[in-house]
Design a protein around this motif. Structure first.
Motif, short mmCIF file in Angstrom:
data_model
loop_
_atom_site.label_atom_id
_atom_site.label_comp_id
_atom_site.label_asym_id
_atom_site.label_seq_id
_atom_site.Cartn_x
_atom_site.Cartn_y
_atom_site.Cartn_z
N LEU A 118 -11.78 79.95 -57.98
CA LEU A 118 -12.04 78.58 -57.74
C LEU A 118 -11.15 77.65 -56.70
O LEU A 118 -11.38 77.24 -55.77
N LYS A 122 -10.42 75.72 -52.04
CA LYS A 122 -9.98 74.72 -51.78
C LYS A 122 -8.60 74.15 -51.23
O LYS A 122 -7.55 74.12 -50.76
N GLN A 163 -18.80 73.35 -58.24
CA GLN A 163 -17.22 73.20 -57.12
C GLN A 163 -17.75 73.89 -56.07
O GLN A 163 -17.49 73.65 -55.12
N THR A 166 -20.39 71.60 -54.00
CA THR A 166 -19.47 70.33 -52.72
C THR A 166 -18.85 71.97 -52.04
O THR A 166 -19.05 71.00 -50.71
#
Length: 478
Positions: A118, A122, A163, A166
């Protein structure tokens, strides 16, 4: 339903597979361990069958390599400063998950199967950055496997899925069709259970809105110009470049429609919302007229059938107003061969025929108000309709229809001013037929609104508002 992987991802993966990696240098730098290197070399650049046998012979060890365990960190954590190794291992992980279902299942049983991955989503805000793209591909496969193998709610999955959605929504909002296609194909991979579909719906401002923007672009309309859809005048377009309206490619269109079709299996939860927020029946009816292939037509019909079956009281009236029965009749004259398409077409026609056989003109008008949009449908200009129904319109459910009319007319409708002209026409007819109820219309704000519209820049709005004001003045007590 299996789809070919997105071309952009395939190209990226093949490029990374061909790059040389200095594994021994990574060991000397203590980025990875000797044990890590032995595991990697035992499954890298070997035949699929040999790889499968190696993995199945020591599954726990390879799960620990990718996700971490009692003996150490995940390789994605230990090699965090080596993007070349991270990229290579993401590609290798994807191959293992796709080729060895038992290994995918073992990964999902890890206490924290998504934690090492995860943070990689990002790592960059650049939508073309390889690591987040490759990570989303691995996560979508892993989450899909987890969803299909377990019926119970999972805390780890509940944290990972939002997540992933998104991140994928950022790709769907891109103007790059290749990135959009990655998003919708990975959405499709996980939208296989009620859990994932309802979470997708929960995040619909992120997930769903960009997809409907693509569909509106394909239809030649936009959220602010849906009058193009209400006209219903478009026909099938010639397909010269593999795309339809707005340059939307046929494959992208198909993949977006596939996602909406998967979501439609939650029709009882999402049907009314899709109608209220996206005017889905109107849009899909229009897309049926444009649909260039049976595979897109099949998805459009299947989605409409699922939604209409789940929310008939809302969506059947909307379907009639969108002229879906006429569109289906035209569609049935084509030479169609897909048996599922033909079954859905027949079932949808039967539902609409059954509904329309029981409807009155009043029902049609009330349904039109409920859509929040007005068009010059037959009741508006029919004097007999107003003589027979004006009082009922005022009385229905303690004035609910009048409040709905006032709500519609309170909007500016800058891209579709005919709605205001039609609303003024209706106010004029109501005052003419039931003058003693003028105060009800005034309290709803309709008198003030039609007076404002006398200064509207649109000639038809000014004319209809003048007629309405004239009816009020006709019965004004001196």
């Amino acid at each position: 339903m299996s789809l070919d992987p997105p071309a952009y991802i395939l190209s990226l993966q093949n490029n990374i597979r061909a790059r040389p990696i200095s594994w021994e240098g990574a060991v000397r730098a203590k980025t990875i361990t000797d044990n890590d290197l032995k595991k990697i070399k035992s499954i890298d650049k070997v035949r699929k069958e040999q790889r499968r046998q190696t993995i199945e012979g020591d599954t726990e060890s390879y799960v620990s390599l990718l996700l971490g365990g009692k003996d150490g960190q995940s390789i994605f954590q230990s090699a965090a400063k080596r993007p070349d190794i991270i990229q290579y291992m993401l590609v290798l992980s994807g191959d293992l998950i796709d080729d060895i279902p038992s290994f995918a299942s073992a990964l999902t049983k890890h206490p924290e199967p998504y934690s090492p991955l995860l943070p990689l989503l990002k790592q960059s805000s650049n939508p073309e950055e390889p690591i987040p793209l490759l990570t989303s591909s691995v996560l979508s496969s892993l989450i899909s496997s987890a969803l299909m193998s377990s019926s119970k709610a999972d805390k780890q999955l509940g944290e990972a899925l939002p997540q992933l959605y998104t991140y994928l929504s950022s790709l769907a909002k891109s103007t790059d069709a290749g990135l959009q296609d990655i998003a919708v194909q990975e959405y499709s991979a996980v939208l296989r259970t009620s859990t994932s579909r309802l979470q997708f719906w929960k995040q619909r401002d992120e997930t769903l809105t960009p997809l409907f923007d693509i569909l509106r672009n394909a239809s030649g309309s936009s959220r602010d110009t849906d009058s193009a859809l209400w006209s219903g005048s478009s026909t099938i377009r010639s397909i010269s470049d593999g795309g339809i309206g707005g340059g939307v490619g046929l494959q992208l269109l198909y993949h977006v429609l596939l996602v909406i079709w998967q979501l439609s299996f939650e029709g009882a939860s999402v049907g009314e919302g899709l109608h209220d927020e996206q005017d889905i029946v109107l849009l899909f009816t229009h897309l049926l007229r444009l649909s260039p292939k049976e595979k897109t037509t099949r998805l459009l019909l299947g989605t409409l059938l699922n939604l209409v079956s789940a929310s008939p009281s809302v969506l059947l009236p909307a379907a009639v107003l969108a002229r879906l029965p006429t569109t289906l009749k035209t569609l049935s004259t084509r030479h169609l061969t897909d048996p599922d398409l033909l079954d859905d077409l027949k079932a949808l026609q039967e539902k609409l025929d059954e509904y329309t056989a029981t409807q009155t003109t009043f029902d049609e008008y009330a349904a039109e108000l409920e859509t929040g949009h007005l068009r010059w449908s037959p009741p508006h200009k029919n004097p007999d309709f107003w003589r027979e129904n004006a009082r009922r319109i005022l009385d229905e459910n303690k004035g609910e229809l009048i409040r709905k009319l006032a709500e519609i007319m309170s909007k500016p409708w800058e891209q579709d001013r005919q709605v205001l002209a039609i609303g003024c026409n209706d106010v004029s007819c109501l005052v003419k037929e039931v003058p003693e109820r003028r105060s009800q219309l005034e309290k709803a704000g309709l008198k003030g609104r039609v007076m404002e519209l006398m200064a509207n820049e649109d000639e038809s709005v000014r004319w209809e508002s003048l007629r309405a004001v004239g009816e009020f003045l006709r019965y004004q007590v001196a």
